[in-house]
Design a protein around this motif. Sequence first.
Motif, mmCIF file in Angstrom:
data_model
loop_
_atom_site.group_PDB
_atom_site.id
_atom_site.type_symbol
_atom_site.label_atom_id
_atom_site.label_comp_id
_atom_site.label_asym_id
_atom_site.label_seq_id
_atom_site.Cartn_x
_atom_site.Cartn_y
_atom_site.Cartn_z
ATOM 1 N N LEU B 249 0.821 -1.212 0.186
ATOM 2 C CA LEU B 249 0.122 -0.118 0.009
ATOM 3 C C LEU B 249 0.977 1.246 -0.007
ATOM 4 O O LEU B 249 0.325 2.441 0.240
ATOM 5 C CB LEU B 249 -0.925 0.038 1.271
ATOM 6 C CG LEU B 249 -1.980 -1.034 1.403
ATOM 7 C CD1 LEU B 249 -3.081 -0.753 2.360
ATOM 8 C CD2 LEU B 249 -2.541 -1.623 0.058
ATOM 9 N N ASP B 251 2.691 2.119 -2.602
ATOM 10 C CA ASP B 251 2.893 2.544 -4.118
ATOM 11 C C ASP B 251 2.048 3.454 -4.542
ATOM 12 O O ASP B 251 1.808 3.080 -5.829
ATOM 13 C CB ASP B 251 3.126 1.086 -5.105
ATOM 14 C CG ASP B 251 2.023 0.376 -4.941
ATOM 15 O OD1 ASP B 251 0.764 0.710 -4.041
ATOM 16 O OD2 ASP B 251 1.738 -0.790 -5.619
ATOM 17 N N GLY B 252 1.678 4.388 -3.959
ATOM 18 C CA GLY B 252 0.954 5.601 -4.487
ATOM 19 C C GLY B 252 -0.690 5.088 -4.722
ATOM 20 O O GLY B 252 -0.828 3.974 -4.555
ATOM 21 N N LYS B 253 -1.045 6.163 -5.137
ATOM 22 C CA LYS B 253 -2.493 5.958 -5.708
ATOM 23 C C LYS B 253 -3.016 5.902 -7.137
ATOM 24 O O LYS B 253 -1.958 6.199 -7.877
ATOM 25 C CB LYS B 253 -3.305 6.840 -4.822
ATOM 26 C CG LYS B 253 -3.204 8.215 -5.413
ATOM 27 C CD LYS B 253 -4.077 9.109 -4.359
ATOM 28 C CE LYS B 253 -4.580 10.448 -5.133
ATOM 29 N NZ LYS B 253 -5.540 11.147 -4.149
#
Lengths: 253, 253
Positions: B249, B251-253
Amino acid sequence: MTYCLGISLDAGLVMMSDSRTNAGVDHVAQFQKMRVWEQPGERAIILLSAGNLAITQAVVSHLEDKVRLPKAEAAARKKQGTLLTCPGMTVAAQLVGDAVRKVYDRDAERLKQQGSDFVASFLLAGQIKGGPMRLFMVYSAGNFIEASSDTNFLQIGETKYGKPILDRVVNPLTPLPEAVKCALVSVDSTMRSNLSVGCPIDVAVIRTDECRISWRRRYAETDPYWGNLRRQWGDGVKTIFGQLDDPDLSDGK
Amino acid sequence: MTYCLGISLDAGLVMMSDSRTNAGVDHVAQFQKMRVWEQPGERAIILLSAGNLAITQAVVSHLEDKVRLPKAEAAARKKQGTLLTCPGMTVAAQLVGDAVRKVYDRDAERLKQQGSDFVASFLLAGQIKGGPMRLFMVYSAGNFIEASSDTNFLQIGETKYGKPILDRVVNPLTPLPEAVKCALVSVDSTMRSNLSVGCPIDVAVIRTDECRISWRRRYAETDPYWGNLRRQWGDGVKTIFGQLDDPDLSDGK
């Protein structure tokens, strides 16, 4: 059909939706069922929808039209505001409920004439700065219930196939990555048993007090992590099952 | 509600039913939903029922009354016979369908006046000497479908929670003990997620060409094997789940 899931944890919110809609098996399409209203750091609100696509799209249009109104008009409505200006999550749930009722007033009678029920349900979750993180289920009557520490996940659509793993694993102390993993296992079980739920799977996380979409991912059928998870889980379940003692069928009747 | 399951294997038939009936949460009772007609070595037929208890009991009464008729009357009816005299399993399914239609003709209109639907479904399985082993689902209209090698298990009642494990594990080559085990895991998942399905669990096995109830067992809540199986399965599922890679979680959105 549809499968949407919201999990409320001490660490934050996990929201998941599939992308398949169908009106009979020869009319299957892909629609995103996750909508986001966000002012990063101030508020993050996620809406998931299940039911009649015309109804759920009309509800979302009402909510988005409100957000898009020119300022003068918006001021006149500011008692409740919009999903981007409302003072708290309860009002946000009321706004969704009001939008459902507007669509009901316009469409329900005509749907009934054609033998269709007014079927729609929503999961609404998020946090507005200064208030608590909350997770609601909004019914087709426009009323709603809220998740609690006893019942910390809510589902809409095709909910049953994927519920056993949630019942076994999820509680308010579950860490966010584990809850996302559980949501993916839950939707995998659903997709295997029901053709009307399908990829891609949208997952979003709102960490407590961040008031923004902290993490978001769309899992396609070909996603390596998702594929690996599904294979590991399927193999693991079979292994565990194989290790269980067989009943002794030689001991008479 | 109810959960009943029939599995058709090359090695034989596995039939399972729970014992809970409810008419509202304050009217929960225990009724056996498995009925057996047997002439060991010549025929063994098992009927499982789900739906309105008054309807399913009336259907069974019709079938049993026929069996109990004096010989002279029975002879007059011998075109189809009874479940103890009919020449094959298709006729047996027709007899069940006919009984359903008799109850429909008597009760459906009155049920409708009170706002109740005519809800009942049945799993019928067995073997009559000289014929093949067969598994049917009989609908409330009195018509029926048959399991096949592609779809070798049928469920009635609260079917969804327990379907994923069947989808993963059961095929026509599954050995009988493993299929009984799978049925017990399937009903365990159902009972955990739905209060309307409950112990004791009746399980019966008819081995291919034995034409008798080869094995039968009633699992109470306190049964040591059943308790152990449920605990092993629950622990195993959690272990496997814990071993799956968590999503990243960060690794960005």
